[in-house]
Design a protein around this motif. Structure first.
Motif, PDB file in Angstrom:
ATOM      1  N   ASP A   1       0.828  -1.213   0.000  1.00  0.00           N
ATOM      2  CA  ASP A   1       0.000   0.000   0.000  1.00  0.00           C
ATOM      3  C   ASP A   1       0.861   1.262   0.000  1.00  0.00           C
ATOM      4  O   ASP A   1       0.542   2.257  -0.690  1.00  0.00           O
ATOM      5  CB  ASP A   1      -0.926   0.004   1.208  1.00  0.00           C
ATOM      6  CG  ASP A   1      -1.997  -1.087   1.121  1.00  0.00           C
ATOM      7  OD1 ASP A   1      -2.252  -1.548  -0.012  1.00  0.00           O
ATOM      8  OD2 ASP A   1      -2.548  -1.445   2.180  1.00  0.00           O
ATOM      9  N   ASP A   2       1.937   1.227   0.790  1.00  0.00           N
ATOM     10  CA  ASP A   2       2.841   2.389   0.811  1.00  0.00           C
ATOM     11  C   ASP A   2       3.473   2.622  -0.559  1.00  0.00           C
ATOM     12  O   ASP A   2       3.623   3.770  -1.009  1.00  0.00           O
ATOM     13  CB  ASP A   2       3.933   2.184   1.855  1.00  0.00           C
ATOM     14  CG  ASP A   2       3.389   2.267   3.277  1.00  0.00           C
ATOM     15  OD1 ASP A   2       2.276   2.821   3.440  1.00  0.00           O
ATOM     16  OD2 ASP A   2       4.078   1.813   4.207  1.00  0.00           O
TER      17      ASP A   2
ATOM     18  N   ASP B   1       2.145   1.797  -3.352  1.00  0.00           N
ATOM     19  CA  ASP B   1       1.082   2.305  -4.220  1.00  0.00           C
ATOM     20  C   ASP B   1       0.889   3.817  -3.997  1.00  0.00           C
ATOM     21  O   ASP B   1       0.736   4.580  -4.964  1.00  0.00           O
ATOM     22  CB  ASP B   1      -0.215   1.547  -3.941  1.00  0.00           C
ATOM     23  CG  ASP B   1      -1.305   1.897  -4.940  1.00  0.00           C
ATOM     24  OD1 ASP B   1      -1.019   1.907  -6.155  1.00  0.00           O
ATOM     25  OD2 ASP B   1      -2.425   2.219  -4.505  1.00  0.00           O
ATOM     26  N   ASP B   2       0.907   4.236  -2.708  1.00  0.00           N
ATOM     27  CA  ASP B   2       0.787   5.677  -2.418  1.00  0.00           C
ATOM     28  C   ASP B   2       1.977   6.461  -2.974  1.00  0.00           C
ATOM     29  O   ASP B   2       1.815   7.580  -3.482  1.00  0.00           O
ATOM     30  CB  ASP B   2       0.683   5.908  -0.912  1.00  0.00           C
ATOM     31  CG  ASP B   2      -0.653   5.435  -0.352  1.00  0.00           C
ATOM     32  OD1 ASP B   2      -1.609   5.293  -1.144  1.00  0.00           O
ATOM     33  OD2 ASP B   2      -0.730   5.213   0.878  1.00  0.00           O
ATOM     34  N   THR B   3       3.161   5.831  -2.867  1.00  0.00           N
ATOM     35  CA  THR B   3       4.352   6.505  -3.402  1.00  0.00           C
ATOM     36  C   THR B   3       4.240   6.683  -4.902  1.00  0.00           C
ATOM     37  O   THR B   3       4.596   7.740  -5.459  1.00  0.00           O
ATOM     38  CB  THR B   3       5.605   5.701  -3.060  1.00  0.00           C
ATOM     39  OG1 THR B   3       5.705   5.532  -1.639  1.00  0.00           O
ATOM     40  CG2 THR B   3       6.862   6.401  -3.573  1.00  0.00           C
TER      41      THR B   3
ATOM     42  N   LYS C   1       1.475   7.018  -6.555  1.00  0.00           N
ATOM     43  CA  LYS C   1       0.507   8.092  -6.788  1.00  0.00           C
ATOM     44  C   LYS C   1       1.142   9.469  -6.602  1.00  0.00           C
ATOM     45  O   LYS C   1       0.893  10.413  -7.369  1.00  0.00           O
ATOM     46  CB  LYS C   1      -0.675   7.928  -5.831  1.00  0.00           C
ATOM     47  CG  LYS C   1      -1.567   6.743  -6.159  1.00  0.00           C
ATOM     48  CD  LYS C   1      -2.719   6.652  -5.155  1.00  0.00           C
ATOM     49  CE  LYS C   1      -3.622   5.456  -5.468  1.00  0.00           C
ATOM     50  NZ  LYS C   1      -4.732   5.347  -4.470  1.00  0.00           N
ATOM     51  N   ILE C   2       1.963   9.601  -5.564  1.00  0.00           N
ATOM     52  CA  ILE C   2       2.620  10.885  -5.308  1.00  0.00           C
ATOM     53  C   ILE C   2       3.554  11.243  -6.463  1.00  0.00           C
ATOM     54  O   ILE C   2       3.578  12.388  -6.938  1.00  0.00           O
ATOM     55  CB  ILE C   2       3.382  10.839  -3.974  1.00  0.00           C
ATOM     56  CG1 ILE C   2       2.397  10.747  -2.798  1.00  0.00           C
ATOM     57  CG2 ILE C   2       4.276  12.066  -3.817  1.00  0.00           C
ATOM     58  CD1 ILE C   2       3.063  10.537  -1.459  1.00  0.00           C
TER      59      ILE C   2
ATOM     60  N   LEU D   1      -0.700  15.316  -2.699  1.00  0.00           N
ATOM     61  CA  LEU D   1      -1.394  15.087  -3.971  1.00  0.00           C
ATOM     62  C   LEU D   1      -2.215  16.313  -4.332  1.00  0.00           C
ATOM     63  O   LEU D   1      -3.446  16.309  -4.310  1.00  0.00           O
ATOM     64  CB  LEU D   1      -2.286  13.852  -3.853  1.00  0.00           C
ATOM     65  CG  LEU D   1      -1.571  12.550  -3.451  1.00  0.00           C
ATOM     66  CD1 LEU D   1      -2.561  11.424  -3.276  1.00  0.00           C
ATOM     67  CD2 LEU D   1      -0.515  12.175  -4.475  1.00  0.00           C
TER      68      LEU D   1
END
Length: 561
Positions: free
Chosen positions: A407-408, A410-412, A414-415, A460
């Protein structure tokens, strides 16, 4: 007896010849003495002193005719002490008998000064004067001024020979004055050229714009002998100017002032694109508002820093103390050239910054490609590997940690994608992303502030902030920067824009004068209303080091609006 008479007559003629020789010798010495002076003030003083000595006058004066051609702008005297001159009050302006030579520039010799129709009598406390001799002083075909002599020593009268000698001195004085003026003009031109070269060199070497504007104002003030100098630049809407930099007395009070184009000397020069001067700003009907109106200053001039009306980069304003001479055309012409050169140098510096910005944008595009093609692909592959490996982990806690790591990642991703989107949106010039709009607003504010605010963006911002909220954030940032430019008088502005959790927050902090008690708060009220409409808030604080910290926050989504 006849022989004695002949001898006496011969002796008289010898004495007369010797007297004539001494006078001619004295005239030559006076001409040489006057001609040696290159400083205009010293040359004028020499002329007055030589005139008094040549015709044996107790009092002598030189009146310089002003630009209006009707009055005296300067009056130099010999024979009257400084204490006596101070007791008599202001210097004569050219009325009465003194003005007779201005109206009729021909030699005038009087045995009794009070008998002339133009004589208006002497003021109380003035030394007694009976005999009078005056001659005009011409510089080429222009009457520069008049040489006045009064009260011949010994109680006699000025004769024809005195008039001829004084007229000859006036011719030599005209040549000397012309040389001194040409020398002074050459020196001034050299000083303007040196100042222009210094400004251009400072800009091209990469000095901050605020430092360059200070150099422009300081050099112009030094060369013209002005008491104060201001540089005002137009605000984005074009109807007002802000004093970006001021030097001289009261500079801190004038910096940051917003001036309308109507009713101010600075605004008139900007709107018209031509120099505008005033002999006395205290009583000029054209000046109805602005800091000059009640400043206690006298003559002033404002020149546009550019060529065309409405396209000037700014306005350079100079003002002198009351009683000092107004700015003449001989001063305004080189000043206008200097201001135009300074405006051109600023324009070239902007083009250079644009070229640098283009290089930065190209580098941003390269970084965006590398992030997309290299970093994201590797992170994505790492995430896929961890996700597939998680199926083989039997321990629940270890499997949970792997899922959180995926998940981290995936967030990275996105950023990074948000950052790439912001970089490429700015490169394309679309201006619709919040990052690019914030960067553009900060760049525009730098022209008004005189320095570039520091901008930091996190989170974001382009993908997580709703479009309606992004519009309000951009409007709030523009209003906050405008307030800092108009009222803060700051030397530093920091901007932080971040999207964290479920909200977007904008922080604008400066090191200025803070928010005064009882000041206008319409702009702050607008900021607060924008935040409240979205379900957010506005917070104003005073940091420990002084200045103002403005924090504006709202939910990421516009559902609260």
């Amino acid at each position: 007896m006849r022989l004695d008479e002949l001898l006496d007559e011969l002796q008289a003629r010898v004495d007369a010849a010797q007297s004539t020789r001494d006078r001619v010798h004295g005239l030559f010495e006076a001409v040489l003495s006057v001609g040696r002076e290159l400083e205009l003030d010293q040359a004028l003083r020499r002329v007055v002193e030589a005139g008094a000595a040549l015709v044996d006058a107790r009092y002598a004066a030189l009146g310089v005719i002003g630009s209006d051609g009707r009055t005296l702008s300067r009056f130099l005297t010999v024979g009257v002490s400084e204490e006596e001159a101070a007791a008599l009050g202001p210097a004569p302006s050219g009325h009465g008998l003194l003005g007779e030579l201005i109206r009729h520039p021909e030699p005038l010799r009087l045995a009794e000064l009070s008998d002339h129709p133009a004589a208006q009598g002497l003021p109380p406390g003035h030394p007694p004067m009976r005999t009078f001799l005056g001659v005009p002083v011409r510089v080429r075909d222009e009457v520069f001024g008049n040489l006045y002599l009064a009260e011949k020593r010994g109680g006699g009268e000025f004769d024809t020979e005195d008039e001829v000698v004084l007229a000859t001195l006036a011719v030599a004085a005209g040549v000397a004055i012309d040389n001194a003026r040409l020398y002074e003009e050459a020196r001034q031109r050299q000083r303007w050229l040196q100042a222009g070269a210094e400004v251009t060199g400072s800009l091209l070497s990469g000095s901050p714009q605020a430092q360059v504007l200070g150099l422009i104002a300081e050099r112009a003030r030094e060369i013209t002998g002005a008491a104060v100098a201001d540089v005002a630049v137009p605000l984005p809407h074009g109807d007002e100017l802000v004093v970006e930099l001021a030097v001289g007395d009261g500079a801190a009070d004038r910096e940051g002032l917003v001036l309308p184009c109507a009713g101010t000397l600075t605004g008139a020069a900007y709107s018209g694109g031509v120099p505008v001067s005033s002999p006395d700003v205290r009583c000029d009907p054209r000046i109805t508002v602005g800091p000059l109106r009640g400043s206690g200053l006298g003559p002033a001039v404002a020149v546009p820093m550019g060529a065309a009306a409405g396209q000037a980069r700014g306005v350079l304003m100079l003002a002198r103390l009351p009683g000092e001479p107004p700015f003449g055309q001989e001063e305004i012409r080189p000043l206008l050239g200097f201001a135009g050169q300074a405006g051109l140098a600023l324009e070239l510096a902007d083009h250079r910054r644009d070229a640098e910005q283009l290089a930065i944008l190209e580098d941003r595009d390269r970084i965006a490609r590398d992030l997309h093609d290299l970093a994201i692909q590797r992170l994505f592959a790492t995430g896929m590997t961890l996700q597939s490996a998680g199926r083989f982990i039997d321990h629940p806690e270890a499997a949970d940690r792997v899922r959180r790591a995926v998940d981290d990642l995936d967030d990275t991703v996105k950023i990074i994608r948000s950052a790439i989107f912001g970089l490429r949106a700015r490169e394309r010039g679309s201006g619709r992303s919040l990052r690019s709009r914030a960067a553009r607003l900060v760049d525009e504010a730098a022209a008004v502030l005189g320095f570039a605010p520091r901008l930091r963006m996190e989170g974001l911002l382009d993908t997580g902030v709703a479009a309606a909220v992004a519009d309000q954030v951009a409007a709030a940032l523009g209003e906050a920067l405008a307030n800092a430019a108009r009222h803060a008088r700051a030397r530093r502005v920091d901007v932080l824009l971040e999207a964290t959790g479920d909200r977007v927050a904008l922080t604008v902090e400066d090191d200025g004068v803070g928010i005064p008690e009882g000041g206008r708060r319409s702009g702050l009220r607008n900021l607060a209303e924008r935040a409240e409409q979205l379900g957010g808030a506005l917070l104003l604080e005073s940091p420990p080091g002084g200045g103002t910290r403005l924090t504006w926050c709202a939910p990421l989504s516009d559902r609260a609006a």
